[in-house]
Design an enzyme around this catalytic site. Sequence first.
Site, PDB file in Angstrom:
ATOM      1  N   ASP A 265       0.838  -1.198   0.000  1.00  0.00           N
ATOM      2  CA  ASP A 265       0.000   0.000   0.000  1.00  0.00           C
ATOM      3  C   ASP A 265       0.873   1.249   0.000  1.00  0.00           C
ATOM      4  O   ASP A 265       2.097   1.172   0.135  1.00  0.00           O
ATOM      5  CB  ASP A 265      -0.941   0.016   1.210  1.00  0.00           C
ATOM      6  CG  ASP A 265      -0.209  -0.163   2.546  1.00  0.00           C
ATOM      7  OD1 ASP A 265       1.040  -0.143   2.572  1.00  0.00           O
ATOM      8  OD2 ASP A 265      -0.882  -0.327   3.574  1.00  0.00           O
TER       9      ASP A 265
ATOM     10  N   GLU B  56      -9.947  -0.242   4.770  1.00  0.00           N
ATOM     11  CA  GLU B  56     -10.550   0.369   5.942  1.00  0.00           C
ATOM     12  C   GLU B  56     -11.884  -0.299   6.314  1.00  0.00           C
ATOM     13  O   GLU B  56     -12.488  -1.004   5.495  1.00  0.00           O
ATOM     14  CB  GLU B  56     -10.788   1.862   5.671  1.00  0.00           C
ATOM     15  CG  GLU B  56      -9.527   2.650   5.325  1.00  0.00           C
ATOM     16  CD  GLU B  56      -8.628   2.952   6.516  1.00  0.00           C
ATOM     17  OE1 GLU B  56      -8.550   2.113   7.434  1.00  0.00           O
ATOM     18  OE2 GLU B  56      -7.992   4.019   6.528  1.00  0.00           O
TER      19      GLU B  56
END
Length: 242
Positions: A67, A143
């Site tokens: 990421d 998330e």
Amino acid sequence: MEICVYEGYDEMSKQSAEMIIKAVNEKPDGLLCIAAGSTPTGTLRYLVQEVKRNRVDFSKCKFVGLDEWVGMDRHDEGSCQHYLYSEFFDVLNINQENIHFFDAKAEDLEGECKKTDEFIVEHGPINVCLLGLGMNGHLALNEPGISFELSSHVVDLDNTTKKVGQKYFNEVTELSKGITLGCQQFLHAELVMLQVNGSKKSEIVKKLIENDVTTKLPGTILKKHQNSFLLLDEEAAEILPL
């Protein structure tokens, strides 16, 4: 998901590294994905030490980035790439051709997601995926509330991530979006290691273990993986009824 509790951060780091060494020695040209952040530091430093002892060789491995903060690259201190190059790739002189990261400064971020998905298809599946757990239960930058069906994608950062992420920077830095591998790619990995250390993570670890699989707590998706390990130090496990 197998739960392993170790006596202290150093032992957790060492045993995590030993799992990676075993996997790489079994498949020297495998595809690895390694998280950035404070938790994996001990593991990476142990791996570097063992390379020097000729116990493992990463020169034939491929690496895919997990990421990145949108708008940053390896030259931005506090970025995921900066950390991995500083702690691992540059130290071991890993061939740049073997490393694929998202270009989080690109105008076409969706195109970057596609490139990364294609890299994994070409060189994968991911043999070893080393992850950390966010204070909100996120995996990489997946998330709470995110779909488990996604591959690489761009995400709006959760407020908890924006706040906690400031620890990687010397001054207040605007963090709004991230680009990340998706949970589908973790599920297809051959070995997934979820490292968590410190008493500050003990509450989220307890929730991870007690909850069924739910997008509200992305880390729970690893309960569906047939070869996943939750690697804890004693502090992270201190309130578990083990």
